[in-house]
Design a protein around this motif. Structure first.
Motif, PDB file in Angstrom:
ATOM      1  N   SER A 159       0.914  -1.153  -0.052  1.00 48.67           N
ATOM      2  CA  SER A 159       0.085   0.003  -0.144  1.00 48.67           C
ATOM      3  C   SER A 159       0.872   1.335  -0.102  1.00 48.67           C
ATOM      4  O   SER A 159       2.081   1.152   0.285  1.00 48.67           O
ATOM      5  N   GLU A 160       0.244   2.494  -0.357  1.00 48.11           N
ATOM      6  CA  GLU A 160       0.914   3.582  -0.343  1.00 48.11           C
ATOM      7  C   GLU A 160       1.561   3.739   1.139  1.00 48.11           C
ATOM      8  O   GLU A 160       3.010   4.390   1.317  1.00 48.11           O
ATOM      9  N   ALA A 161       0.878   3.593   2.113  1.00 44.53           N
ATOM     10  CA  ALA A 161       1.203   3.817   3.533  1.00 44.53           C
ATOM     11  C   ALA A 161       2.598   3.058   3.900  1.00 44.53           C
ATOM     12  O   ALA A 161       3.456   3.551   4.533  1.00 44.53           O
ATOM     13  N   ALA A 162       2.497   1.766   3.351  1.00 38.44           N
ATOM     14  CA  ALA A 162       3.750   0.831   3.671  1.00 38.44           C
ATOM     15  C   ALA A 162       5.026   1.268   2.881  1.00 38.44           C
ATOM     16  O   ALA A 162       6.068   1.084   3.305  1.00 38.44           O
ATOM     17  N   ILE A 163       4.536   1.567   1.576  1.00 36.91           N
ATOM     18  CA  ILE A 163       5.846   2.210   0.652  1.00 36.91           C
ATOM     19  C   ILE A 163       6.554   3.194   1.494  1.00 36.91           C
ATOM     20  O   ILE A 163       7.688   3.456   1.405  1.00 36.91           O
ATOM     21  N   ALA A 164       5.564   4.399   2.043  1.00 36.60           N
ATOM     22  CA  ALA A 164       6.134   5.561   2.689  1.00 36.60           C
ATOM     23  C   ALA A 164       6.951   4.762   3.804  1.00 36.60           C
ATOM     24  O   ALA A 164       8.131   5.389   3.968  1.00 36.60           O
ATOM     25  N   LYS A 165       6.485   4.002   4.646  1.00 31.52           N
ATOM     26  CA  LYS A 165       7.273   3.647   5.771  1.00 31.52           C
ATOM     27  C   LYS A 165       8.522   3.041   5.292  1.00 31.52           C
ATOM     28  O   LYS A 165       9.594   3.105   6.008  1.00 31.52           O
ATOM     29  N   ARG A 166       8.515   2.119   4.327  1.00 36.16           N
ATOM     30  CA  ARG A 166       9.838   1.536   3.586  1.00 36.16           C
ATOM     31  C   ARG A 166      10.861   2.625   3.448  1.00 36.16           C
ATOM     32  O   ARG A 166      12.003   2.359   3.449  1.00 36.16           O
ATOM     33  N   LEU A 167      10.295   3.564   2.621  1.00 37.15           N
ATOM     34  CA  LEU A 167      11.172   4.698   2.087  1.00 37.15           C
ATOM     35  C   LEU A 167      11.842   5.328   3.293  1.00 37.15           C
ATOM     36  O   LEU A 167      13.144   5.575   3.071  1.00 37.15           O
ATOM     37  N   ALA A 168      10.997   5.713   4.097  1.00 37.01           N
ATOM     38  CA  ALA A 168      11.599   6.415   5.263  1.00 37.01           C
ATOM     39  C   ALA A 168      12.641   5.651   6.127  1.00 37.01           C
ATOM     40  O   ALA A 168      13.598   5.893   6.439  1.00 37.01           O
ATOM     41  N   GLN A 169      12.349   4.328   6.251  1.00 38.96           N
ATOM     42  CA  GLN A 169      13.438   3.445   6.910  1.00 38.96           C
ATOM     43  C   GLN A 169      14.460   3.226   6.118  1.00 38.96           C
ATOM     44  O   GLN A 169      15.698   3.144   6.392  1.00 38.96           O
ATOM     45  N   SER A 170      14.511   3.331   4.770  1.00 43.10           N
ATOM     46  CA  SER A 170      15.821   3.293   3.791  1.00 43.10           C
ATOM     47  C   SER A 170      16.692   4.141   3.886  1.00 43.10           C
ATOM     48  O   SER A 170      17.805   4.108   3.949  1.00 43.10           O
TER      49      SER A 170
END
Ligand code: ADP
Ligand code: 5GP
Length: 202
Positions: A159-170
């Motif tokens: 989901s867009e929310a999961a992508i945002a979390k993953r990008l922040a963590q990256s």
């Protein structure tokens, strides 16, 4: 590569390295979407003797993911029970889900002299660095953050929310690349695979 040993019956004790014998442990880390899974799949095809650790996770399966093959999919309660039983070599929370490495299969594989690869995130890699200082630590980096984002999106599974979390963590993960023994940039997949082979087999 280095050799490590862990006690095979260490269900409750901490996974302390004992002596230099038999098996070999390799940690592969890097931000979500960088291509770790893709590289490992190809590496395994060329080197079927390599053993990939199968993690436990509370994340929902993606399309095509099989329980016991890609992950052991667990409820929060089941995962917590594994933590409390000391059944995990390391574990961490990532983007809202828990992930951990079951200890017993690793101990058994190391005992048999196998080369075992753990594909894990940064906090887990740091835990393994403490308990297995001799384990080889490899970091996969993207050519740039735009490519990383494009790959996460191309995977089309979050989901867009999961992508945002993953990008922040990256961002956190990329800032820690210097902690690793080897950093491999996954631009050309073939080149990265070849560098990964060199890092593992020398
Ligand atoms: P990770 O396991 O690190 O989360 P994946 O292996 O799932 O990442 O890869 C994320 C996406 O990027 C997948 O769609 C994969 O096919 C693609 N990918 C991986 N490596 C490359 C590469 N070198 N060039 C282009 N696309 C790649
Ligand atoms: P994904 O949800 O994309 O499969 O994985 C998210 C992140 O969790 C990735 O960085 C992956 O390497 C990491 N991960 C997978 N298994 C484990 C594990 O057993 N322990 C830890 N610490 N991280 C894991």
């Amino acid at each position: 590569m280095v050799s490590v040993s862990i006690s095979p019956d260490s269900a409750t004790d901490s996974a302390t390295p004992t002596s230099v014998v038999s098996g070999q442990l390799v940690v592969l880390a890097g931000p979500s979407g960088v291509g770790k899974g893709t590289l490992l799949q190809q590496l395994r095809q060329k080197h079927p003797e390599l053993q990939l650790s199968i993690s436990a996770t509370t994340r929902q399966p993606r399309a095509g993911e099989v329980h016991g093959q890609h992950y052991y999919f667990k409820s929060r309660e089941q995962f917590q029970a594994m933590v409390e039983a000391g059944a995990l070599l390391e574990w961490a929370e990532f983007a809202g889900n828990c992930y951990g490495t079951p200890k017993a299969p690793i101990a058994a594989a190391i005992e048999k002299g196998a080369q075992v690869i753990l594909e894990i995130e940064l906090l887990g890699a740091r835990q393994v660095r403490q308990s297995f200082p001799l384990a080889k630590q490899i970091f996969i980096a993207p050519p740039n953050v735009e490519t990383l984002e494009a790959r996460i999106r191309a995977r089309g599974q979050e989901s867009e929310a999961a992508i945002a979390k993953r990008l922040a963590q990256s961002k956190v993960e990329l800032a820690a690349a210097h902690e690793f023994d080897t950093v491999i940039v996954n631009d050309s997949l073939a080149t990265a695979l070849s560098e990964l082979e060199t890092a593992i087999f020398g």
